[in-house]
Design a protein around this motif. Structure first.
Motif, PDB file in Angstrom:
ATOM      1  N   SER A 187      36.274  41.545  39.769  1.00  0.00           N
ATOM      2  CA  SER A 187      36.641  41.577  41.007  1.00  0.00           C
ATOM      3  C   SER A 187      36.940  42.432  42.142  1.00  0.00           C
ATOM      4  N   ILE A 188      37.611  43.067  41.277  1.00  0.00           N
ATOM      5  CA  ILE A 188      38.170  43.975  41.545  1.00  0.00           C
ATOM      6  C   ILE A 188      37.652  45.490  41.803  1.00  0.00           C
ATOM      7  N   TYR A 189      36.546  45.338  41.060  1.00  0.00           N
ATOM      8  CA  TYR A 189      35.804  46.620  40.803  1.00  0.00           C
ATOM      9  C   TYR A 189      34.546  45.735  42.159  1.00  0.00           C
ATOM     10  N   ALA A 190      34.490  44.950  42.094  1.00  0.00           N
ATOM     11  CA  ALA A 190      32.902  44.662  42.631  1.00  0.00           C
ATOM     12  C   ALA A 190      32.362  45.395  44.593  1.00  0.00           C
ATOM     13  N   PRO A 191      33.705  45.628  44.719  1.00  0.00           N
ATOM     14  CA  PRO A 191      33.754  46.844  46.250  1.00  0.00           C
ATOM     15  C   PRO A 191      32.961  47.616  45.933  1.00  0.00           C
ATOM     16  N   HIS A 192      33.079  48.360  45.344  1.00  0.00           N
ATOM     17  CA  HIS A 192      32.089  49.513  44.928  1.00  0.00           C
ATOM     18  C   HIS A 192      30.752  48.999  44.883  1.00  0.00           C
ATOM     19  N   ILE A 193      30.413  48.382  44.142  1.00  0.00           N
ATOM     20  CA  ILE A 193      28.506  47.921  43.467  1.00  0.00           C
ATOM     21  C   ILE A 193      28.824  46.977  44.720  1.00  0.00           C
ATOM     22  N   THR A 194      29.040  45.824  45.387  1.00  0.00           N
ATOM     23  CA  THR A 194      28.254  45.171  46.461  1.00  0.00           C
ATOM     24  C   THR A 194      27.308  45.627  47.906  1.00  0.00           C
ATOM     25  N   ARG A 195      28.067  47.416  47.873  1.00  0.00           N
ATOM     26  CA  ARG A 195      27.538  47.679  48.894  1.00  0.00           C
ATOM     27  C   ARG A 195      26.065  48.115  48.810  1.00  0.00           C
ATOM     28  N   ASN A 196      26.135  48.715  48.065  1.00  0.00           N
ATOM     29  CA  ASN A 196      24.948  48.727  47.066  1.00  0.00           C
ATOM     30  C   ASN A 196      23.346  47.491  46.504  1.00  0.00           C
ATOM     31  N   TYR A 197      24.040  46.793  45.800  1.00  0.00           N
ATOM     32  CA  TYR A 197      23.700  46.531  44.921  1.00  0.00           C
ATOM     33  C   TYR A 197      23.704  44.412  44.904  1.00  0.00           C
ATOM     34  N   ARG A 198      23.125  43.507  44.657  1.00  0.00           N
ATOM     35  CA  ARG A 198      23.317  42.130  44.389  1.00  0.00           C
ATOM     36  C   ARG A 198      23.901  42.024  43.231  1.00  0.00           C
ATOM     37  N   LEU A 199      25.432  41.680  42.833  1.00  0.00           N
ATOM     38  CA  LEU A 199      26.588  41.746  41.976  1.00  0.00           C
ATOM     39  C   LEU A 199      26.481  40.056  41.919  1.00  0.00           C
ATOM     40  N   ILE A 200      25.987  40.186  40.010  1.00  0.00           N
ATOM     41  CA  ILE A 200      26.788  38.825  39.611  1.00  0.00           C
ATOM     42  C   ILE A 200      27.412  38.117  38.707  1.00  0.00           C
ATOM     43  N   THR A 201      28.419  37.689  38.125  1.00  0.00           N
ATOM     44  CA  THR A 201      29.543  38.352  36.892  1.00  0.00           C
ATOM     45  C   THR A 201      29.666  36.585  37.199  1.00  0.00           C
ATOM     46  N   PRO A 202      28.934  36.238  35.502  1.00  0.00           N
ATOM     47  CA  PRO A 202      29.182  34.526  34.659  1.00  0.00           C
ATOM     48  C   PRO A 202      30.350  35.032  34.213  1.00  0.00           C
ATOM     49  N   ASP A 203      30.870  33.256  33.853  1.00  0.00           N
ATOM     50  CA  ASP A 203      32.094  32.835  32.937  1.00  0.00           C
ATOM     51  C   ASP A 203      31.198  32.656  32.290  1.00  0.00           C
ATOM     52  N   LEU A 204      31.105  33.315  30.685  1.00  0.00           N
ATOM     53  CA  LEU A 204      30.405  33.042  29.750  1.00  0.00           C
ATOM     54  C   LEU A 204      30.704  31.863  29.366  1.00  0.00           C
ATOM     55  N   PRO A 205      29.729  31.290  28.632  1.00  0.00           N
ATOM     56  CA  PRO A 205      30.341  30.078  27.612  1.00  0.00           C
ATOM     57  C   PRO A 205      31.327  30.111  26.287  1.00  0.00           C
ATOM     58  N   GLY A 206      32.723  29.365  26.401  1.00  0.00           N
ATOM     59  CA  GLY A 206      33.555  29.869  26.003  1.00  0.00           C
ATOM     60  C   GLY A 206      34.974  30.525  26.573  1.00  0.00           C
ATOM     61  N   PHE A 207      34.767  30.187  27.903  1.00  0.00           N
ATOM     62  CA  PHE A 207      35.665  30.726  28.866  1.00  0.00           C
ATOM     63  C   PHE A 207      35.872  31.004  30.050  1.00  0.00           C
ATOM     64  N   GLY A 208      36.638  31.215  31.159  1.00  0.00           N
ATOM     65  CA  GLY A 208      36.620  30.206  32.563  1.00  0.00           C
ATOM     66  C   GLY A 208      36.228  29.251  32.304  1.00  0.00           C
ATOM     67  N   GLU A 209      35.428  29.275  33.817  1.00  0.00           N
ATOM     68  CA  GLU A 209      35.203  27.732  33.672  1.00  0.00           C
ATOM     69  C   GLU A 209      34.025  27.096  33.343  1.00  0.00           C
ATOM     70  N   ASN A 210      33.625  27.573  31.930  1.00  0.00           N
ATOM     71  CA  ASN A 210      31.514  26.969  31.906  1.00  0.00           C
ATOM     72  C   ASN A 210      32.413  26.482  30.500  1.00  0.00           C
ATOM     73  N   ASP A 211      31.260  25.995  29.660  1.00  0.00           N
ATOM     74  CA  ASP A 211      31.593  24.811  28.597  1.00  0.00           C
ATOM     75  C   ASP A 211      32.603  25.427  27.854  1.00  0.00           C
ATOM     76  N   ARG A 212      33.613  24.596  26.685  1.00  0.00           N
ATOM     77  CA  ARG A 212      34.199  25.478  26.154  1.00  0.00           C
ATOM     78  C   ARG A 212      34.919  25.291  25.167  1.00  0.00           C
ATOM     79  N   SER A 213      34.012  23.859  25.104  1.00  0.00           N
ATOM     80  CA  SER A 213      33.366  22.616  23.577  1.00  0.00           C
ATOM     81  C   SER A 213      34.077  23.650  22.355  1.00  0.00           C
ATOM     82  N   LEU A 214      35.008  22.768  21.533  1.00  0.00           N
ATOM     83  CA  LEU A 214      35.041  23.538  19.855  1.00  0.00           C
ATOM     84  C   LEU A 214      34.400  23.779  18.605  1.00  0.00           C
TER      85      LEU A 214
END
Length: 309
Positions: free
Chosen positions: A79-106
């Motif tokens: 997110s801190i990096y995003a302002p530099h990229i979104t001026r010219n590109y479509r930036l997509i940053t997912p939560d990978l499975p196991g992290f963030g708000e994605n599935d974290r099943s053991l």
């Protein structure tokens, strides 16, 4: 003037009260402000049986740039990096499975090949046939192997201090892992400061109540984080991608922090020699997360590279 001073004083006091009484709300508000600055909006998409949360910014018709976070991180690592990229590109940053708000099943595996195939399914669900892809640390490991397995989907590859290769010199993390120790584990609140100092060359002080939130999040998912760490560490130590680097056909950029204690900077020469169409930049006084530590300098290098392709 006096009225303005009273208002400012009231705002400051309200902020202090909110921090001590409602630290999670303040933390979320700050996160949202950082997202907003980069034009990033939270969305989600169904991928198989899972729902993948992700952040997206920039023009919806822009060239897609997909960036993957590292171990213990999430979609907001960019997110801190995003302002530099979104001026010219479509930036997509997912939560990978196991992290963030994605599935974290053991009860599922989070090894690199599994994550690579899940990433492919995510791009299908997003209707993205081809993109510029990159990742930091574990995310770079996934991006690197993705470029080998699905070369037709990769316009370019950017590696930010990626895992998955073994350099001439062992890092502090690698030495500890070989002894059976996980240097990224948090066992008590004091470990938060240790971890920040381990990751960053000059760590930014974190308010105590925010440390508590950070530690509580790690503690809640301790078992799955430990499982993921050893799956990745075991693969990186026993089956590194050094001998497969020639399979990468996409133009590649390697960005590294000179003072990375997690993955030694000697990995850069291995990557540069192994990937035919590659270039490398080493940032001084920078640790393991250059896009957070030096977002402007990192983005300057990244954007020049992306403009070529």
């Amino acid at each position: 003037m006096m009225i303005i001073l009273y208002v400012l004083g009231a705002i400051i006091l309200a902020g202090m009260v909110a921090y001590f009484v409602f630290p999670r709300a303040v933390y979320r508000a700050m996160t949202n402000m950082i997202r907003l600055r980069g034009g990033m909006r939270q969305k989600s998409v169904k991928v198989g049986d899972d729902i993948w949360p992700y952040l997206e910014g920039g023009s919806s018709s822009g060239i897609p740039v997909v960036l993957l976070h590292g171990f213990g991180g999430d979609k907001d690592n960019w997110s801190i990096y995003a302002p530099h990229i979104t001026r010219n590109y479509r930036l997509i940053t997912p939560d990978l499975p196991g992290f963030g708000e994605n599935d974290r099943s053991l009860d599922r595996d989070y090894d690199i090949p599994s994550q690579v195939h899940r990433l492919n399914a995510f791009l299908d669900a997003m209707n993205i046939p081809k993109c510029h892809i990159g990742g930091n640390s574990m995310g770079g490991y996934i991006a690197l192997q993705f470029a080998m397995e699905y070369p037709d989907r990769v316009s370019s590859l950017t590696l930010f201090n990626n895992a998955g290769v073994v350099g001439e010199n062992k890092s502090e993390l690698a030495i500890a892992a070989e002894k059976g120790d996980n240097s990224l584990a948090l066992n008590d609140l004091s470990d938060v400061d240790r971890l920040m100092a381990f990751i960053s060359y000059k760590p930014v002080p974190m308010p105590k109540n925010f440390k508590k939130i950070f530690f509580a999040e790690a503690e809640a998912h301790k078992d799955v984080l430990d499982k993921i760490f050893w799956q990745i560490a075991g693969s990186g130590i026993n089956h590194p991608l050094n001998d497969r680097l020639g399979e990468v056909t996409a133009p590649s950029l390697i960005i590294w922090g000179r003072h990375d204690r997690l993955i030694d900077v000697s990995s850069v020469s291995i990557l540069e020699e192994g990937i035919k169409n590659s270039e490398a930049v080493i940032l001084e006084e920078t640790g393991h997360v250059p896009m957070i530590e030096k977002p402007k300098d990192t983005a300057s290098v990244h954007l020049r590279f992306l403009a070529k392709y």
